[in-house]
Design an enzyme around this catalytic site. Structure first.
Site, short mmCIF file in Angstrom:
data_model
loop_
_atom_site.label_atom_id
_atom_site.label_comp_id
_atom_site.label_asym_id
_atom_site.label_seq_id
_atom_site.Cartn_x
_atom_site.Cartn_y
_atom_site.Cartn_z
N HIS A 1 0.83 -1.20 0.00
CA HIS A 1 0.00 0.00 0.00
C HIS A 1 0.86 1.26 0.00
O HIS A 1 0.55 2.25 -0.68
CB HIS A 1 -0.92 -0.03 1.23
N GLU B 1 2.08 1.82 -3.45
CA GLU B 1 0.98 2.35 -4.27
C GLU B 1 0.91 3.88 -4.16
O GLU B 1 0.77 4.58 -5.16
CB GLU B 1 -0.34 1.72 -3.84
N HIS B 2 1.00 4.39 -2.95
CA HIS B 2 1.02 5.85 -2.76
C HIS B 2 2.21 6.48 -3.50
O HIS B 2 2.07 7.50 -4.17
CB HIS B 2 1.14 6.18 -1.27
N GLU C 1 -3.84 8.26 7.53
CA GLU C 1 -4.92 7.49 6.88
C GLU C 1 -5.33 6.31 7.77
O GLU C 1 -6.52 6.03 7.94
CB GLU C 1 -4.44 6.97 5.52
#
Length: 454
Positions: free
Chosen positions: A82, A85-86, A162
């Site tokens: 993840h 991905e950012h 987040e």
């Protein structure tokens, strides 16, 4: 498995998978007619291409799926898929930080990305004549991602925030995160996609670079384009964009597997922010890759048990006045064994123990009597009733096909889903229920204001 979107979390208790966030086939056309009519090709460098023609408007959905997700991370580095991905939006020598999304927006399009346990995906929706642009941009960051240290640390803080916002501040998601390791005692599906906070803080740049170099190559990627295009057009554009990248191979997935489930496991989680208690009961279940016939029967079983007012759990829990809601879910599109989940929420004033007892009785009755012809036929009709509309969504086919191929299911699994579901019999549903819904292997969780279920 759960799926994390770059800008929002697709959360909740198990769905499937679906796909956690991908639209499921709602559809059923005549048995011999494929649902999407997808066509495929393979480039010399290993890239798999899929095209779903859809001529309703001069627009396209362009997706790149990588066969890597949170379950492929090294131990101790949860959240790395993840995190990467950012960072894919932080630039290459040719495209500055954030410029990828700004270019797409300037062309009137939109873009986003998501991470699951089994895959990571990136997509854009643009006018059909801008397809080559997004292909060039996507191919560029597949090969040339910078991963500049000055971008990594600020983004780490973004991800930690987040996590606080979408996990720690949402009791149901926090509950789901704590329940998963009880079902997956050895498999990395028990780790959260977003990662544990202390491990997110510890992910070094070197590990991110190695992860990108290992998994982000054409041989480990799937290109899916849906919209106002032909297969020949897409292949020609793919050859001059992705086709220029060096050949890479498929990366073999090597993951620890689950031992046989032994003994019931329970979780009682207290959170004063919870207004009404929530119950979840999970069972480990085979995937469509492992047992396609059983997976089809489990899909029908989930509908028989928990798909609304005509389902067994609804009649046993909601119509009786015990629960405000009751549902069941199964997502078979995963690489490794998945989960069959039951959910219920007691009505105000109803003790949780009564709901759990009633749910147990409903399951015992099904296992004892077997599934009935009428309820199975009704479930199949409801599941396949809207198939003619399956291609109406610009992203629907691309996400459904991409998610299936990313876990190594064949294209036929998607294209002929309605016919397979229509062939499920009550005997198959009963057999699947008895194989999976074993009380001695269940994981039961309660989320309550005070942590007490009784």
């Amino acid at each position: 498995m759960s799926e994390l979107d770059r800008r929002s979390v697709i959360a909740g208790l198990p769905a499937a998978a679906a796909l956690a966030a991908a639209p499921r086939l709602a559809a059923a056309a005549p048995a011999a007619q494929p649902v999407f009519g997808a066509e495929t090709f393979t480039l010399a460098n290993g890239l798999t291409g899929v095209v779903i023609p859809m001529r309703r408007a001069p627009v396209v959905a362009h997706m790149v799926w990588y066969r890597v997700g949170a379950a492929d991370e090294p131990p101790g580095l949860s959240g790395m898929a993840h995190f990467l991905e950012h960072l894919m939006f932080k630039g290459t020598p040719n495209v500055g930080p954030g410029e990828f999304s700004r270019r797409v927006a300037r062309e009137g399009g939109r873009d986003n990305a998501f991470t699951g346990h089994d895959y990571t995906g990136y997509f854009q929706q643009v006018a059909a004549d801008r397809l080559e642009l997004v292909m060039r941009l996507e191919a560029d960051r597949m090969a040339n991602l910078l991963l500049d240290p000055k971008d990594i640390e600020p983004e780490r803080l973004v991800i930690l925030e987040e996590r606080r916002q979408v996990i720690e501040n949402v009791p149901l998601r926090r509950f789901r995160e704590r329940l998963a390791p009880l079902l997956y005692v050895n498999h990395p599906y028990g780790r959260p996609v977003i990662g544990w906070e202390h491990e997110i803080r510890a992910i070094p740049r070197e590990a991110l670079v190695a992860f990108h170099e290992r998994y982000y190559g054409p041989g480990n990627a799937i290109l899916v384009v849906q919209g106002d295009v032909t297969t020949d057009q897409v292949r020609r554009l793919a050859e001059v964009t992705y086709g220029r990248l060096p050949r890479t191979g498929r990366v073999e997935r090597r993951r620890p597997q689950e031992p046989p489930a032994v003994g019931e496991r329970r979780l009682a989680l207290a959170d004063p922010r919870v207004r009404e208690p929530q119950m979840a009961r999970l069972f480990l279940a085979p995937t469509a890759r492992q047992a396609p016939d059983e997976a089809d029967a489990l899909e029908v079983l989930a509908h028989v048990l928990g798909s609304g007012p005509t389902s067994r759990l609804w009649r046993a829990l909601v119509d009786s006045g015990l629960a405000a809601s009751a549902s069941a879910a199964y997502g078979g599109e995963s690489v490794d064994p998945t989960e069959f989940a039951l959910h219920a929420s007691p009505r105000p004033g109803v003790e949780p123990a009564r709901v759990e007892a009633a749910l147990g009785e409903a399951l015992a009755r099904l296992l004892d009597e077997g599934a009935g012809e009428e309820e199975v036929s009704r479930a199949i009709r409801q599941m396949t009733a809207g198939a003619v509309f399956a291609r109406d969504s610009l992203m629907g086919g691309a996400r459904t096909v991409g998610a299936a191929l990313a876990v190594d299911l064949p294209l036929a699994h998607v294209e002929h889903w309605p016919a397979r579901i229509a062939a499920v019999t009550p005997a198959r549903v009963t057999e699947a229920a008895r194989a999976v819904l074993r009380p001695e292997a269940a994981v039961t969780g309660w989320l309550t204001p005070d942590g007490n279920r009784s």
